[in-house]
Design a protein around this motif. Structure first.
Motif, mmCIF file in Angstrom:
data_model
loop_
_atom_site.group_PDB
_atom_site.id
_atom_site.type_symbol
_atom_site.label_atom_id
_atom_site.label_comp_id
_atom_site.label_asym_id
_atom_site.label_seq_id
_atom_site.Cartn_x
_atom_site.Cartn_y
_atom_site.Cartn_z
ATOM 1 N N ALA A 1 0.845 -1.191 0.000
ATOM 2 C CA ALA A 1 0.000 0.000 0.000
ATOM 3 C C ALA A 1 0.883 1.244 0.000
ATOM 4 C CB ALA A 1 -0.899 -0.003 1.232
ATOM 5 N N PHE A 2 0.449 2.266 -0.724
ATOM 6 C CA PHE A 2 1.230 3.498 -0.842
ATOM 7 C C PHE A 2 0.570 4.684 -0.158
ATOM 8 C CE2 PHE A 2 2.432 0.846 -4.430
ATOM 9 C CZ PHE A 2 3.805 0.828 -4.286
ATOM 10 N N ARG A 3 -0.715 4.541 0.169
ATOM 11 C CA ARG A 3 -1.439 5.657 0.771
ATOM 12 C C ARG A 3 -2.251 5.152 1.947
ATOM 13 N NH1 ARG A 3 -3.690 8.370 -4.823
ATOM 14 N NH2 ARG A 3 -1.635 8.790 -5.708
ATOM 15 N N ARG A 4 -2.477 6.054 2.890
ATOM 16 C CA ARG A 4 -3.239 5.692 4.079
ATOM 17 C C ARG A 4 -4.635 5.176 3.704
ATOM 18 N NH1 ARG A 4 -4.034 9.784 9.163
ATOM 19 N NH2 ARG A 4 -5.309 8.381 10.401
ATOM 20 N N GLN A 5 -5.236 5.783 2.671
ATOM 21 C CA GLN A 5 -6.590 5.386 2.247
ATOM 22 C C GLN A 5 -6.624 3.962 1.676
ATOM 23 O OE1 GLN A 5 -4.718 8.193 1.639
ATOM 24 N NE2 GLN A 5 -5.832 9.293 0.037
ATOM 25 N N HIS A 6 -5.462 3.384 1.432
ATOM 26 C CA HIS A 6 -5.417 2.038 0.853
ATOM 27 C C HIS A 6 -5.762 0.949 1.860
ATOM 28 C CE1 HIS A 6 -2.559 3.336 -2.655
ATOM 29 N NE2 HIS A 6 -3.800 3.767 -2.793
ATOM 30 N N GLN A 7 -5.855 1.292 3.150
ATOM 31 C CA GLN A 7 -6.103 0.260 4.150
ATOM 32 C C GLN A 7 -7.385 -0.516 3.863
ATOM 33 O OE1 GLN A 7 -3.833 -0.633 6.573
ATOM 34 N NE2 GLN A 7 -5.192 -2.405 6.675
ATOM 35 N N SER A 8 -8.417 0.157 3.374
ATOM 36 C CA SER A 8 -9.678 -0.551 3.095
ATOM 37 C C SER A 8 -9.501 -1.568 1.969
ATOM 38 C CB SER A 8 -10.801 0.434 2.759
ATOM 39 O OG SER A 8 -10.458 1.180 1.607
ATOM 40 N N LEU A 9 -8.633 -1.261 0.999
ATOM 41 C CA LEU A 9 -8.357 -2.212 -0.087
ATOM 42 C C LEU A 9 -7.619 -3.426 0.468
ATOM 43 C CD1 LEU A 9 -7.191 0.305 -2.855
ATOM 44 C CD2 LEU A 9 -9.423 -0.831 -2.658
ATOM 45 N N VAL A 10 -6.631 -3.167 1.328
ATOM 46 C CA VAL A 10 -5.906 -4.264 1.979
ATOM 47 C C VAL A 10 -6.886 -5.114 2.787
ATOM 48 C CG1 VAL A 10 -4.194 -4.798 3.750
ATOM 49 C CG2 VAL A 10 -3.686 -3.049 2.027
ATOM 50 N N ASP A 11 -7.696 -4.446 3.601
ATOM 51 C CA ASP A 11 -8.648 -5.157 4.462
ATOM 52 C C ASP A 11 -9.613 -6.028 3.658
ATOM 53 O OD1 ASP A 11 -7.468 -3.963 6.649
ATOM 54 O OD2 ASP A 11 -9.050 -2.460 6.927
ATOM 55 N N SER A 12 -9.932 -5.600 2.433
ATOM 56 C CA SER A 12 -10.889 -6.361 1.616
ATOM 57 C C SER A 12 -10.351 -7.750 1.265
ATOM 58 C CB SER A 12 -11.249 -5.588 0.339
ATOM 59 O OG SER A 12 -10.157 -5.556 -0.580
ATOM 60 N N TRP A 13 -9.021 -7.915 1.271
ATOM 61 C CA TRP A 13 -8.397 -9.206 0.955
ATOM 62 C C TRP A 13 -8.319 -10.147 2.153
ATOM 63 C CZ3 TRP A 13 -7.321 -11.492 -3.508
ATOM 64 C CH2 TRP A 13 -7.257 -10.702 -4.661
ATOM 65 N N VAL A 14 -8.346 -9.580 3.363
ATOM 66 C CA VAL A 14 -8.012 -10.366 4.547
ATOM 67 C C VAL A 14 -8.911 -11.587 4.763
ATOM 68 C CG1 VAL A 14 -7.823 -10.277 7.074
ATOM 69 C CG2 VAL A 14 -6.715 -8.523 5.670
ATOM 70 N N PRO A 15 -10.242 -11.472 4.673
ATOM 71 C CA PRO A 15 -11.056 -12.684 4.908
ATOM 72 C C PRO A 15 -10.724 -13.820 3.938
ATOM 73 C CG PRO A 15 -12.435 -10.717 4.960
ATOM 74 C CD PRO A 15 -11.078 -10.280 4.477
ATOM 75 N N TRP A 16 -10.535 -13.493 2.666
ATOM 76 C CA TRP A 16 -10.204 -14.512 1.670
ATOM 77 C C TRP A 16 -8.835 -15.122 1.968
ATOM 78 C CZ3 TRP A 16 -6.534 -15.384 -2.191
ATOM 79 C CH2 TRP A 16 -6.868 -16.342 -3.160
ATOM 80 N N LEU A 17 -7.871 -14.265 2.305
ATOM 81 C CA LEU A 17 -6.518 -14.755 2.604
ATOM 82 C C LEU A 17 -6.505 -15.599 3.870
ATOM 83 C CD1 LEU A 17 -4.507 -11.592 1.598
ATOM 84 C CD2 LEU A 17 -4.318 -13.858 0.537
#
Length: 164
Positions: A37-53
Motif C-alpha cells: 500500500a502506498f497511501r493511508r486510504q489504501h487500508q480498506s483495499l488491503v482489508d478487503s483481501w483479509v477474509p479470503w486470505l
C-alpha cells in the motif's frame, strides 16, 4: 506474465511490534501474499483481501500474508509516531506481526516490482526464495482472487515435490 524472473527487492522493514525484518528473507512462508500500500486510504483495499486470505491460509500451512505500507523517506523521522498510531489502532498481535512498514525511497520497492500505479494497492505472490510468482492490483474481487488462487495452486504444486 511470463518472462524474466522478478525477485522481491531487498528492503529493511519493521513489524508493528517493533521487530526489524529484512525482506524478502523475513517472509516466513513457502508462499507469501504481500499487499503493498502506498497511501493511508489504501487500508480498506488491503482489508478487503483479509477474509479470503485467512481462509486460504487456514487450508495451507505454508501460506503467509503480509501488509506492507510503503512510506516515503520524508516521513522516516516520525516513524515511531506513524507506526505507533497504526499499532494502537490494530492491537491484534497477529496483525501487528504481519504488517511490515517500509520507509525510504518508494522507488526501491516500486521499481523492481514494475509498479507504475500507486493510486491502488499491488498484491504479489512471493515464493520462499523471494521470487515473484504472480502480481495483481486493487482490492478484493472474484476474478483477481481466482487468478491468485490459481497461482497459489501452481506454487503448491512446484514446492510439494520434496515433501513426504
Amino acid at each position: 506474465a511470463e518472462g524474466a524472473t522478478v525477485k522481491f527487492p531487498d528492503l529493511d522493514a519493521r513489524t508493528l511490534e517493533g521487530l526489524d525484518v529484512r525482506l524478502p528473507d523475513g517472509f516466513d512462508g513457502e508462499r507469501n501474499v504481500v499487499m503493498i500500500a502506498f497511501r493511508r486510504q489504501h487500508q480498506s483495499l488491503v482489508d478487503s483481501w483479509v477474509p479470503w486470505l485467512e481462509e486460504q491460509a487456514s487450508a495451507d500451512a505454508d501460506l503467509r500474508f503480509y501488509e506492507v505500507p510503503t512510506i516515503g523517506r520524508i516521513w522516516a523521522p516520525v516513524r515511531p509516531f506513524i507506526d505507533g498510531g497504526m499499532a494502537a489502532s490494530i492491537r491484534e498481535p497477529v496483525v501487528l506481526r504481519r504488517t511490515l512498514t517500509v520507509y525510504g525511497d518508494v522507488d526501491r520497492l516500486a521499481g523492481p516490482l514494475d509498479i507504475h500505479d500507486r493510486s491502488t494497492i499491488t498484491v504479489v505472490l512471493v515464493d520462499g526464495a523471494g521470487v515473484v510468482q504472480w502480481r495483481g492490483t486493487g482490492g478484493f474481487d472474484t476474478a483477481t482472487a481466482t487468478e491468485l488462487g490459481d497461482a497459489l495452486a501452481r506454487a503448491r504444486g512446484n514446492s510439494s515435490s520434496g515433501s513426504a
